[in-house]
Scaffold this motif. Structure first.
Motif: not given
Ligand SMILES: Cc1cc2nc3c(=O)[nH]c(=O)nc-3n(C[C@H](O)[C@H](O)[C@H](O)COP(=O)(O)O)c2cc1C
Ligand code: SF4
Ligand code: FES
Lengths: 426, 159
Positions: A21-22, A25, A31, A103, A139, A142-143, A146
């Motif tokens: 899950r973002y 992570y 990141y 991710h 996913r 989501e990236a 964000n």
């Protein structure tokens, strides 16, 4: 026996449940490595990955940083292609990365994209991973949401997109140039090289392209966060970091095991894998699915089982570590049957573009069929050896070698299994 | 017509690539979803959408095993019998499945419910025996679990 603790670089879900899950992570350094890379010169990122000695996990073990450095920076359009075709029998490691720690793959691919200043990343998944691709798409969204993908990423002035692409059932599309053809909407047949994918004219849509395996790229965030020097402390000098070993066949506990390079075969099969099923003896190991030479073991006490698992040491065993897809075979297995199964696979998967492979796999299969159904002719083993040797190094892509090696080595390492099936006079 | 019915999805696919040709594989999946197989109509429509020659599209559909050039049963069961699964009983399992359904390899049951075939490695070798049903995985199978699945699918289809 208490299980020994090994670091989880790839399968971080073992330490951080729900890391898929973002939010989870992101809360666990997610990141941060990409952010750090964005603050560095692309060239410096390549140097760091090069210094880590990260080797490609797709089979050939080529230095990832070196591959990235081949991309000509003067070219305006460049691509990253992630090889998630994973079709070798015994291989199921990349799927677990994409399902449980997606991710980290996205971040690793992004760091690579920044390092070569790519315009887009394509993740090529085998068609059978349709459900995996659907999750991965979520996913990737989501990236984007964000701010890690899209226009002017994190104010860097650099823009990059990421897409998944599904294959449709063709093993040969795992070969990088066939994969690129397939991605371009053509038949998945290997290209004549040079030009190589990294060169102008050789990559995706003719543009310089890095093709890396899923597991290779999933290592990159850790390297960027902790530095090449720390990474090199894991594993051995020639094989740095961890490797996922896919364990299948006659073991009590098949599955994926992430271990530092240098752990012994015995520790993997007997401690982690619970030993040979039914308490039987080990007879052989295919360390790189169907495509690498089979290793002979004379039972569970064979001292060669204490060999460390590294690229170097497997060469000494007369085989390759390759993708580390370990298919374990016990004493009940007939190696002629194994050879025939593998040969049927490669005959089916040969794309037919070059003669030695197309014809060679046909003749190998036909001859092995005779051996298996009891109608072998004198000289059939010699015939197989001849045909296989004439394929080695004579084909457009490595599939020709993949098809020749296993047979040559089963015959060499287990002559008794073939003799038993040959009529008198051979 | 695919172009109208799937206009949104088709636009999304095109947005991924710099040229239309790259969209041929995703489009073939859409055609297969719509018609149950890659029918001559499907091929023709995909060729139009991607601005390709129909014979090119046909050869692509023929190259990749996941595109079906013949109608299949409602449930397309693809059982992995590749080496790693064979070492864990996949051949025996597949034999029993064929017997239960009364079909040979590649065959379809008389009621059009099931097509069965053996396939190469599906990337789930640690969970053998396993199969794919309409491209969804079912793993760690035995005949008890399989019979339950068959009953469930029959119930879903009202047969
Ligand atoms: C027949 C054939 C099949 C291959 N299949 C795969 C595959 O499924 N996945 C993969 O990562 N590499 C596969 N490779 C290796 C790729 O060509 C390429 O070397 C690899 O994607 C490079 O990534 P790496 O340097 O990160 O390992 C295959 C090679 C050949 C010759
Ligand atoms: S070696 Fe085999 S798979 Fe590779 S290009 Fe030639 S025919 Fe195709
Ligand atoms: S061999 Fe059957 S899933 Fe891999």
């Amino acid at each position: 026996m208490a299980e020994k603790q090994y670091p989880n670089i790839i399968y971080r879900e073992k330490d951080v449940p729900d890391i898929r899950r973002y939010e989870v992570y992101a809360a666990h350094d997610g990141y941060a490595a990409f952010k750090k890379a964005l603050g560095m010169e692309p060239k410096a990122v390549i140097e760091e990955v090069k210094a880590s000695n990260l080797r490609g996990r797709g089979g050939a073990g080529f230095s990832a940083g070196m591959k990235w450095s081949f991309i000509p920076q003067s070219e305006p359009v460049k691509y990253v292609v992630v090889n998630a075709d994973e079709s070798e029998t015994g291989t199921f490691k990349d799927r677990q990365i994409m399902e449980n720690n997606p991710h980290q793959l996205i971040e690793g691919a992004l760091i690579c994209a920044w390092a070569i200043q790519a315009k887009a990343v394509y993740i090529y998944l085998r068609g059978e991973y349709m459900d995996v691709a659907a999750q991965l798409d979520a996913r990737i969204a989501e990236a984007y949401a964000n701010g890690w993908l899209g226009e002017n990423i994190q104010g860097s002035g650099w823009s990059c997109d990421m897409f998944t692409h599904l294959g449709a059932g063709a093993y040969i599309c795992g070969e990088e140039s066939a994969l690129l053809e397939s991605l371009e909407g053509k038949l998945g047949q290997p290209r004549v090289r040079p030009p190589f994918p990294a060169q102008k004219g050789g990559g995706l849509y003719g543009e310089p392209t890095v093709v890396n395996n899923v597991e290779t790229l999933a290592n990159v965030p850790w390297i960027m966060r902790n530095g090449a020097a720390e990474y090199k402390k894991i594993g051995t000098e020639g094989s740095t970091g961890t490797k996922v070993f896919c364990l299948s066949g006659h073991v009590a506990k098949p599955g994926n095991y992430e271990l530092p390079f240098g752990v012994t075969i015995r520790a993997l099969i007997y401690e982690l894998g619970g030993g040979i099923s039914g308490g039987r003896q080990i007879k052989g190991l295919l360390p790189s699915g169907g495509s690498g030479p089979v290793i002979r073991f004379d039972g569970n006490d064979d001292p060669r089982l204490d060999t460390p698992m590294t690229y170097e040491d497997f060469q000494k065993l007369g085989s390759i570590l390759g993708s580390a897809s370990f298919i374990v075979m016990d004493e009940t297995v007939d190696m002629a049957w194994v050879a025939s199964r593998i040969t049927k696979f490669f005959k089916h998967e040969s794309c037919g573009k070059c003669t030695p492979c197309r014809e060679g796999t046909y003749w190998l299969d036909k001859t092995l069929d005779r051996i298996m159904d009891g109608t072998a002719r004198p000289g059939d083993v010699d015939l197989i050896n001849n045909v296989a040797r004439n394929m080695q190094g004579m084909t457009l892509c490595a599939l020709g070698d993949f098809a020749a090696n296993p047979i040559l080595h089963t015959i060499k390492n287990f002559p008794e299994d073939f003799k038993a099936r040959m009529g008198a006079g051979d | 017509m695919l172009a109208e019915k799937y206009a949104d999805r088709i636009q999304k696919v095109f947005a991924k690539y710099p040229d239309k040709r790259s969209a041929v594989m995703p489009m073939l999946y859409i055609a297969q979803e719509e018609y149950g197989w890659v029918s001559p109509d499907g091929l023709r429509e995909v060729a139009e959408i991607c601005e390709l020659d129909p014979t090119q599209v046909k050869s692509i559909a023929g190259f990749y095993t996941m595109y079906s050039e013949h109608p299949k049963g409602k449930y397309w069961l693809q059982v992995c019998t590749d080496l790693a699964c064979a070492l864990r009983g996949a051949d025996e399992f597949y034999g029993q499945l064929k017997e239960t359904l009364g079909v040979d390899d590649g065959g379809t049951t008389a009621d059009g419910m099931f097509t069965v075939e053996h396939v190469m490695c599906l990337g789930a070798c640690d969970r053998a025996p396993m199969l794919q049903c309409n491209f969804h995985f079912h793993e760690n199978l035995d005949m008890d679990k399989m019979n339950a699945l068959i009953a469930q699918w029959r119930a879903e289809a009202g047969k």
